[in-house]
Design a protein around this motif. Structure first.
Motif, short mmCIF file in Angstrom:
data_model
loop_
_atom_site.label_atom_id
_atom_site.label_comp_id
_atom_site.label_asym_id
_atom_site.label_seq_id
_atom_site.Cartn_x
_atom_site.Cartn_y
_atom_site.Cartn_z
N PRO A 37 -10.08 11.38 1.75
CA PRO A 37 -8.79 10.78 2.12
C PRO A 37 -8.97 9.47 2.91
O PRO A 37 -10.04 9.23 3.49
CB PRO A 37 -8.14 11.84 3.01
CG PRO A 37 -8.98 13.04 2.94
CD PRO A 37 -10.29 12.70 2.35
N VAL A 38 -7.90 8.68 2.93
CA VAL A 38 -7.93 7.41 3.65
C VAL A 38 -7.00 7.49 4.87
O VAL A 38 -6.11 8.34 4.93
CB VAL A 38 -7.49 6.24 2.74
CG1 VAL A 38 -8.53 6.01 1.65
CG2 VAL A 38 -6.12 6.48 2.12
N ASP A 39 -7.23 6.60 5.83
CA ASP A 39 -6.35 6.54 7.00
C ASP A 39 -5.06 5.78 6.64
O ASP A 39 -4.89 5.37 5.49
CB ASP A 39 -7.08 5.93 8.22
CG ASP A 39 -7.44 4.46 8.01
OD1 ASP A 39 -6.88 3.81 7.09
OD2 ASP A 39 -8.29 3.95 8.77
N HIS A 40 -4.17 5.56 7.61
CA HIS A 40 -2.87 4.96 7.27
C HIS A 40 -3.02 3.52 6.78
O HIS A 40 -2.11 2.97 6.19
CB HIS A 40 -1.89 5.07 8.43
CG HIS A 40 -2.32 4.27 9.62
ND1 HIS A 40 -3.35 4.64 10.45
CD2 HIS A 40 -1.87 3.09 10.10
CE1 HIS A 40 -3.50 3.73 11.39
NE2 HIS A 40 -2.63 2.77 11.20
N ASN A 41 -4.19 2.89 7.03
CA ASN A 41 -4.42 1.55 6.48
C ASN A 41 -5.36 1.55 5.27
O ASN A 41 -5.94 0.53 4.92
CB ASN A 41 -4.96 0.61 7.56
CG ASN A 41 -3.85 0.08 8.45
OD1 ASN A 41 -2.69 0.03 8.03
ND2 ASN A 41 -4.19 -0.29 9.68
N PHE A 42 -5.52 2.71 4.68
CA PHE A 42 -6.25 2.86 3.40
C PHE A 42 -7.77 2.72 3.48
O PHE A 42 -8.42 2.43 2.49
CB PHE A 42 -5.68 1.89 2.33
CG PHE A 42 -4.17 1.92 2.22
CD1 PHE A 42 -3.49 3.13 2.12
CD2 PHE A 42 -3.44 0.74 2.21
CE1 PHE A 42 -2.09 3.17 2.02
CE2 PHE A 42 -2.04 0.77 2.11
CZ PHE A 42 -1.37 1.98 2.02
N HIS A 43 -8.35 2.91 4.68
CA HIS A 43 -9.82 2.97 4.78
C HIS A 43 -10.27 4.40 4.60
O HIS A 43 -9.60 5.33 5.07
CB HIS A 43 -10.30 2.56 6.18
CG HIS A 43 -9.79 1.25 6.67
ND1 HIS A 43 -8.71 1.15 7.50
CD2 HIS A 43 -10.22 0.00 6.43
CE1 HIS A 43 -8.49 -0.13 7.77
NE2 HIS A 43 -9.38 -0.85 7.12
N MET A 44 -11.46 4.58 4.01
CA MET A 44 -12.02 5.93 3.95
C MET A 44 -12.11 6.49 5.37
O MET A 44 -12.54 5.79 6.30
CB MET A 44 -13.43 5.89 3.33
CG MET A 44 -14.01 7.28 3.09
SD MET A 44 -15.79 7.30 2.75
CE MET A 44 -15.89 6.53 1.15
N ASP A 45 -11.70 7.74 5.53
CA ASP A 45 -11.74 8.38 6.85
C ASP A 45 -13.13 8.98 7.05
O ASP A 45 -13.48 9.97 6.41
CB ASP A 45 -10.64 9.45 6.88
CG ASP A 45 -10.69 10.28 8.17
OD1 ASP A 45 -11.58 10.04 9.00
OD2 ASP A 45 -9.84 11.17 8.30
#
Ligand code: PLP
Length: 453
Positions: free
Chosen positions: A198-206
């Motif tokens: 999944p990604v964080d709210h800014n679309f980076h890999m978490d």
């Protein structure tokens, strides 16, 4: 705010004047054309092709009508869709000379000069990224094939066999480029366990989610062996947390691959060096000179930290190749990719880099970074809802902030395409329809952005 805006605009104008060096004047083009043509023509006897031949004028008219006009003009400064390239002029002369001389660039024995030139471009790029020591790579047709080579290299280096695929785990974010999953399928590795992190709210890999997944996979008896980070995602242009993924790769002994097809050459800028920090810790990476180095389509590059892994995965021999094997001072492209005979791609990259020097490329990239910030601020102040602040040069924006306004945004996109002055593309993330601007054509300057605004 107003002050920021005017200092930004004055920075953009200064950068634009240097970036514009990548667009030679008509006179300069003629000088270069004449020099390249006479060099090419002087070197060969002319031949007569009159039987059933044609004058060139009608052929050029045909091209103008059937090739130049229909479709998206990817060479225009108004092209702000997908990931623009552009195609700087000097590269076309490199292609022209490469085709005229037709050196066999696949094998060192056949054309040591061509292979050395290509390897020097790979060394230059690897050094920019921060690789040292015995790294090697290949100039490919684009990022898709470059990623294919990197994944095949990872598989070979980690000694993964087909029968073991169902136990092998591979990690990438939801926003990985679709060529990676396509490459995995081509390699038969869609039979591995593929984990979309999944990604964080800014679309980076978490990275925390990555580590949890890796460790639970180990508990389940799987073998995590490859993680693919994206340095500049296609959807939103954000860079996965490269340092943190490097830490996890080291801790769990994963092959760490970075797909920098879009963002890689931003390493030429101060901002890029900050955003891409950690890419130097990868085992392999990909960049696309036909994106962030403005070359015409057909130029990708893969670089592998340890040349032996690249070679072990790709070299092959045959009895009719025995003469070439004695000459192995340089790694031959044929031993670093699926190709044997190939286009001499190095010349289209070498010639413009040498003709212009690096300075206008750097200015051009800085100009695009500033233009993306400028567009982001302006579109926001016009009342549009925006995606993440641009880390590189992609901006997501839309009317409204939920799916109920998808149709309104679809309508805006259709109108823009009908208008045709500026081309943008769109994307959908978690059911939300976004308008999307990607600023990377070397011909895009502030006046295009102002027209669009
Ligand atoms: C463009 C792109 C690719 C695919 O590269 P091609 O040159 O189009 O084959 C892969 N990954 C990323 C991140 C890209 O932007």
């Amino acid at each position: 705010m107003a002050d920021n805006r005017s200092t930004r605009l004055s920075r953009i104008r200064t950068l634009e004047s240097t970036a514009r060096l990548l667009e030679p004047t008509g006179d300069e083009r003629n000088t270069w054309n004449n020099a390249a043509c006479s060099f090419a023509v002087d070197s060969f006897h002319s031949e007569d092709y009159s039987d059933e031949g044609s004058d060139i004028e009608p052929l050029l008219e045909y091209l103008d009508l059937h090739l130049h006009h229909p479709g998206i003009n990817a060479a225009s400064g108004g092209h702000l869709g997908y990931v623009p390239g552009g195609g700087i002029y000097g590269a076309s002369l490199g292609d022209y000379l490469a085709a005229v001389f037709n050196r066999y660039a696949g094998i060192y024995f056949a054309s040591p000069g061509a292979v050395k030139m290509e390897n020097s471009l790979i060394r230059w790029t690897g050094n920019l990224i921060g690789y040292t020591g015995n790294f090697a790579g290949n100039l490919t047709s684009g990022g898709s094939i470059a990623n294919l080579i990197a994944i095949a290299t990872a598989r070979s280096a980690k000694q993964i066999r087909g029968m073991d695929y169902p136990r092998q785990a591979i990690y990438f974010s939801e926003h990985v480029h679709h060529c990676v999953t396509k490459d995995l399928r081509i390699l038969g590795m869609d039979e591995c366990v593929l984990r979309e992190i999944p990604v964080d709210h800014n679309f980076h890999m978490d990275p925390a989610a990555l580590e949890r997944q890796v460790s639970s996979d180990i508990d389940q008896g799987l073998n995590p062996f490859l993680v693919i980070a994206t340095a500049g995602t296609t959807d939103s242009g954000v860079v996965d947390p490269l340092e943190k993924i490097a830490d996890i790769s080291e801790k769990y002994d994963l092959w760490y691959h970075v797909d920098g097809a879009y963002g890689g050459y931003f390493i030429l800028t101060q901002h890029g060096r900050t955003v891409l920090k950690g890419i130097e810790r990868s085992d392999s990476f990909v960049v696309d000179p036909h994106k962030s180095l403005f070359l015409p389509f057909g130029s990708g590059m893969v670089v592998v930290r340890e040349s032996r892994f690249l070679k072990n995965a790709h070299n092959a021999t045959a009895n009719y190749m025995q003469d070439a094997e004695a000459f192995d001072e340089e790694l031959s492209p044929a031993d670093a990719s699926p190709e044997l005979t190939k286009h001499f791609r190095g010349l289209r990259m070498w010639l413009p880099l040498r003709l212009h020097g690096i300075k206008p490329f750097r200015a051009c990239l800085n100009e695009k970074l500033e233009l993306a910030r400028y567009f982001y601020d302006e579109v926001k102040s016009q009342g549009f809802h925006t995606g993440p602040e641009p880390e590189l040069t992609i901006v997501l924006f839309r009317k409204g902030n939920d799916a109920s306004s998808n149709d309104e945004n679809r309508k805006i996109a259709r109108e823009l395409i009908r208008d045709g002055q500026i081309f943008i593309s769109t994307t959908s993330i978690n059911g939300i329809y976004w308008l999307r601007v990607a600023i990377l054509s070397f011909r895009t300057h502030v006046h295009h952005i102002d027209i669009f605004l």
